[in-house]
Design a protein around this motif. Sequence first.
Motif, PDB file in Angstrom:
ATOM      1  N   ILE A 223       0.856  -1.186   0.000  1.00 38.00           N
ATOM      2  CA  ILE A 223       0.000   0.000   0.000  1.00 38.00           C
ATOM      3  C   ILE A 223       0.892   1.237   0.000  1.00 38.00           C
ATOM      4  N   SER A 224       0.601   2.176  -0.891  1.00 32.80           N
ATOM      5  CA  SER A 224       1.280   3.470  -0.891  1.00 32.80           C
ATOM      6  C   SER A 224       0.212   4.547  -0.759  1.00 32.80           C
ATOM      7  N   THR A 225       0.311   5.362   0.285  1.00 33.74           N
ATOM      8  CA  THR A 225      -0.717   6.358   0.540  1.00 33.74           C
ATOM      9  C   THR A 225      -0.130   7.756   0.624  1.00 33.74           C
ATOM     10  N   SER A 226      -0.912   8.726   0.166  1.00 28.28           N
ATOM     11  CA  SER A 226      -0.515  10.117   0.362  1.00 28.28           C
ATOM     12  C   SER A 226      -0.626  10.456   1.843  1.00 28.28           C
ATOM     13  N   SER A 227      -0.080  11.599   2.203  1.00 23.69           N
ATOM     14  CA  SER A 227      -0.003  11.971   3.618  1.00 23.69           C
ATOM     15  C   SER A 227      -0.559  13.376   3.819  1.00 23.69           C
TER      16      SER A 227
ATOM     17  N   PRO B 180      -2.055   9.401   7.174  1.00 21.60           N
ATOM     18  CA  PRO B 180      -2.419   9.103   5.777  1.00 21.60           C
ATOM     19  C   PRO B 180      -3.587   9.941   5.280  1.00 21.60           C
TER      20      PRO B 180
ATOM     21  N   ILE C 211      -4.442   6.974  -2.862  1.00 18.37           N
ATOM     22  CA  ILE C 211      -3.884   5.756  -2.259  1.00 18.37           C
ATOM     23  C   ILE C 211      -3.793   4.650  -3.300  1.00 18.37           C
ATOM     24  N   TYR C 212      -2.699   3.914  -3.253  1.00 16.95           N
ATOM     25  CA  TYR C 212      -2.422   2.848  -4.222  1.00 16.95           C
ATOM     26  C   TYR C 212      -2.410   1.500  -3.507  1.00 16.95           C
TER      27      TYR C 212
ATOM     28  N   LYS D 191      -4.409   1.391  11.035  1.00 18.04           N
ATOM     29  CA  LYS D 191      -3.217   1.136  10.213  1.00 18.04           C
ATOM     30  C   LYS D 191      -2.233   0.189  10.908  1.00 18.04           C
TER      31      LYS D 191
ATOM     32  N   GLN E 253     -11.160   7.730   5.973  1.00 17.16           N
ATOM     33  CA  GLN E 253      -9.760   8.089   6.221  1.00 17.16           C
ATOM     34  C   GLN E 253      -9.422   8.046   7.704  1.00 17.16           C
TER      35      GLN E 253
ATOM     36  N   THR F   6      -6.317   9.035   2.472  1.00 20.31           N
ATOM     37  CA  THR F   6      -6.747   7.957   1.580  1.00 20.31           C
ATOM     38  C   THR F   6      -7.459   8.480   0.331  1.00 20.31           C
TER      39      THR F   6
END
Length: 371
Positions: free
Chosen positions: A229-233, A247, A252-253, A287, A280, A249
């Motif tokens: 998982i790669s998420t923006s912040s 995070p 989010i990848y 998490k 989110q 969401t």
Amino acid sequence: MIGGKGKGGLSPISAFVLGAASATIFLVFIFSNQHTRQPLEISSFKTKRQFTAPSDHANFENKVNNTSSIRAVNKRTPKKQPHANQTSDDDQHLQDMLRKAALDDNTIIMTSVNEAWAAPNALLDSFFESFRVGENMERFLKHIFVVALDAKAYQRCKSLHPYCYFLKQEGLDLSGEQSYMKNVYLDLVWSKLKLQQRILELGYNLLFTDVDIAWLRDPFEYITLAPHISTSSDFYFGNPDDLANYPNTGFIYFKSCKKNIKVMDYWHKSRKRFPENHDQFVFNEIKHEIVKKFGVRMKFLDTAHISGFCQLGRDLSKIATVHMTCCIGLENKLFDLKRILEDWRSYLAHPQWERQLDKIKWRFEGGRCIH
């Protein structure tokens, strides 16, 4: 003597002639019989008479059929049963659209809109515009999968874009601008999770992006294959593996794998534990559980590149996306999103050498949320 008779009354010559005739008749019979026989098909399983099946005959035939279709299976995603809220026709329509919209690496770029966000000159238009003014970003436009949450959003989307999917919500009206954190707003933001899970089940990677994001450079340069998982912040503290990062969401990848399918299901079911909160907030709360329970690796994306108003990247030469985070209200988001696109056009109008000096900045004065 050659021409004399033996004791049986036949001369040697007569005996020779009769023997030769018998041999000829035998050879003609053999070759005629072989001509009428079917050749043995060693490599084919066309009829049951050509081989002896093992005692578990049904299993043997299944193995033969499966072996012959290995190449076909590798070329297409296995078709699974639709969820309870989808009909078979709906699910087939979804699969057909995803197949057409997917990137070459089997990734789906998904966003969602309601009537208010999809209206003329609203967020969807600005979202699409960002791809047109971004650096080599228009190539992604034809791959965006837009989920419409109401009928009017669906109709408007179809007038602009080839890949629009109507996610029907029985008994819910998600069309208007929703007040932040009210019940209908929460239903709206949660409604997309089961569809995202379905996309992962069908074998696609998924990059979900909110529609209030400007795509200015390729964000995939910052999404690596190692994390699940790669998420923006919203708030990034410098270490991409640190779960203390907060995070967002809305960008989010998810890599398509069994672990992430379970994560998505767990995330959706966790709403019951936090009934008054959006997806989110719940994701941030669980998490640590996700990482421990499912063994996934989570990466937080640096706000210098995958940015937003909560912690805006100042260096335009490093920016890939800008999210209208920490900003409440459709009008406020739209106002600042349009200003971001104006600033970006101004940035691109300067020569390359001048851009590299890092003197061209965002405009903060007069903004609604940007800070």
